[in-house]
Motif scaffolding. Sequence first.
Motif, PDB file in Angstrom:
ATOM      1  N   TYR A  22     -83.010  34.744  54.956  1.00 58.49           N
ATOM      2  CA  TYR A  22     -82.526  36.007  55.509  1.00 58.49           C
ATOM      3  C   TYR A  22     -82.086  36.913  54.371  1.00 58.49           C
ATOM      4  O   TYR A  22     -81.299  36.518  53.507  1.00 58.49           O
ATOM      5  N   VAL A  23     -82.599  38.126  54.357  1.00 58.13           N
ATOM      6  CA  VAL A  23     -82.243  39.122  53.350  1.00 58.13           C
ATOM      7  C   VAL A  23     -81.702  40.343  54.078  1.00 58.13           C
ATOM      8  O   VAL A  23     -82.377  40.929  54.923  1.00 58.13           O
ATOM      9  N   SER A  24     -80.469  40.693  53.756  1.00 54.58           N
ATOM     10  CA  SER A  24     -79.841  41.842  54.414  1.00 54.58           C
ATOM     11  C   SER A  24     -80.520  43.138  53.977  1.00 54.58           C
ATOM     12  O   SER A  24     -80.921  43.288  52.813  1.00 54.58           O
ATOM     13  N   ASP A  25     -80.631  44.053  54.912  1.00 54.43           N
ATOM     14  CA  ASP A  25     -81.173  45.381  54.628  1.00 54.43           C
ATOM     15  C   ASP A  25     -80.035  46.237  54.077  1.00 54.43           C
ATOM     16  O   ASP A  25     -79.225  46.788  54.831  1.00 54.43           O
ATOM     17  N   LYS A  26     -79.946  46.325  52.755  1.00 56.49           N
ATOM     18  CA  LYS A  26     -78.842  47.052  52.139  1.00 56.49           C
ATOM     19  C   LYS A  26     -78.870  48.539  52.493  1.00 56.49           C
ATOM     20  O   LYS A  26     -77.823  49.162  52.645  1.00 56.49           O
ATOM     21  N   ASN A  27     -80.066  49.100  52.617  1.00 61.76           N
ATOM     22  CA  ASN A  27     -80.148  50.518  52.967  1.00 61.76           C
ATOM     23  C   ASN A  27     -79.525  50.788  54.329  1.00 61.76           C
ATOM     24  O   ASN A  27     -78.788  51.764  54.515  1.00 61.76           O
ATOM     25  N   ALA A  28     -79.816  49.903  55.299  1.00 65.12           N
ATOM     26  CA  ALA A  28     -79.243  50.071  56.630  1.00 65.12           C
ATOM     27  C   ALA A  28     -77.730  49.883  56.602  1.00 65.12           C
ATOM     28  O   ALA A  28     -76.976  50.615  57.269  1.00 65.12           O
TER      29      ALA A  28
END
Length: 625
Positions: free
Chosen positions: A457-463
């Motif tokens: 799982y990789v968090s969407d930093k932009n969001a």
Amino acid sequence: MQFKLQKISIAISLLSLSLATHAQVQTLKEVTQKAVSTNPEVLAKWHTFQSTSASRDAVSGAYLPSLNLNADAGRDNRDNRLGKTELSRTSTSLSLNQMLFDGFLTRNQVKQLDHLKQVRLYELFDTSESIALEVVRAYADVVRYRKLVSLSEDNYVRHRAVFEQIQAKSKAGVGRRVDLEQISGRLALAEANLITETSNLHDVSARFQRLVGVMPGKNLESLTMFTNGAPGNIVNALNAAFNQHPALLASMENIASVNSSMNSRRSAYSPRLDLKARAERGNNIDYVSGRTNNNTAEVVMTWNLFNGGADKAKIQEAADQVNLAKDLRDKTCRDIRQTLSIAYNDTRKLTDQLGFLDQHQLSIEKARDAYRQQFEIGQRSLLDLLDTENELFQAKRAFSNAEVDLYLAYARTHAGMGQLQSILGLENISARDGSKFDKSEINEYSANCPAEAPELYVSDKNALNQRAAEVVGTIIPPVRVEKPAVKVETPVQAAPAAPAPNTPSANQIAAARTSILNALKGWREAWISMDPEKYFSFYSDKYTSRDSWKAARRARLMGAQKISLELSDIKFTMQDEKHAISAFHQEYKSSSYQDTLQKTIYWEEIDGKWQIVNEVVSGPNARQW
């Protein structure tokens, strides 16, 4: 006189040898080798393997003839209607029995024990891997808690220094009593933390002694070796584990062994043929007076026609044992897949965490230094200073723990793949692979245990950043600023007009610009090609002195699979003959992470080569390494 000189020379030599031995680094390879070779569990598995090997030799003896020599002497007395007979008897006989056909019983029993022998061998390898991992854990924990003890000592020293300072002020009547109570409590906490870490160090040292048999040396080597040979992705790691993990190979050999056992039980349905020969010499044998010479040769067939259904029941029992062995194989495979997936994920996440934790401790250390200076001039309270000291201590502890945990995660990954001993430089298991089962059986369990793992799982930093911006916009509405009627120019302080003594010439600037742009191009290509050594060659020792930074960057490069890196809007500034700055817009993208930021690289010419001495990044997703 000469004798005394010889004694002094010998004494000096022994002292030098003692000092050299004392300073020698205790390597992980040597302690692991010692632990594995002397561990009772490993030795028990070795003796079990030897016992099975002897059992196999015993069963294969059925292929050879059986030769028996009998000799007897006695007195026979017979009284019947033909009369009374009394004779002294002597007899010597030699009998030979050669199995010709036994329904393939012996062949299947030998195959069963061949497979069972391999099972015991792989169990030996698996136990050795487990003990090696335990030793690595103990070794790493000693390294960990020695570092934590050092940090606790530094923390105590800093609190003690503040305590002495506040106590002196209190005695002089210029300090507040509450500050003295505050620092006294924090100093007591620092002492308690130091006692806790020293106790932990004692415990892990005792565990090390139990596993290895000796106390840990004063000098232990770095754990960076475990980053070598790391898999590029989880699928490659699982495929490697499925092909070489000793526990899985043992379970597959066990299936083949039970299959052979079932085939051996089917031999009861077949006849048995034996060649028998017997020669007998004696006197007065069978109440026949005089010398007797008997010679016999025959082929004997034995065939059981009915035994109450016992043979059928035994075959069914063996078939159920085959299914049981397959179930255990699938369980072993799933256990290995779970353990390896978790270990591999830890290497990825700890690599990312290490960068943030490093940035945390560096930032907090700068804040602590600033708070200390402000405290000295009365702009910060004692509580502010002590809170930053404690946060810095916890930040350094977290970084040290994460650094050791990262190396342990790599070690666990290698152990999950069944290659930990190979990474340590011990004997390679694959070189001793004597598998007897059909490797095509691997496809049989692939449906029940495919080489796949949960997606990272990789968090969407932009969001997330957008959400943060929305929260800020909700709490603090943007302020509308009226445009001023008159534009006021803010004067900029000019630099001294006089040029510095080492101001570069136009030719030097042009040459430096060309060299740095070429170096920047090579730096980008090394990053894209995921070549750690070439990538590190662009950095000076001033930047890459920390092993943790190299380990984190190496793991990030090797785990990226594919990298896209675009540099644009490149600006160049020459500071002096030996120093320059390049700034540019960077767009990075890999399979697990992406960002867009501004990067500034500081260059220094060292021995005729421009190298990176510092990097500064800025932007919403900026990460400082």
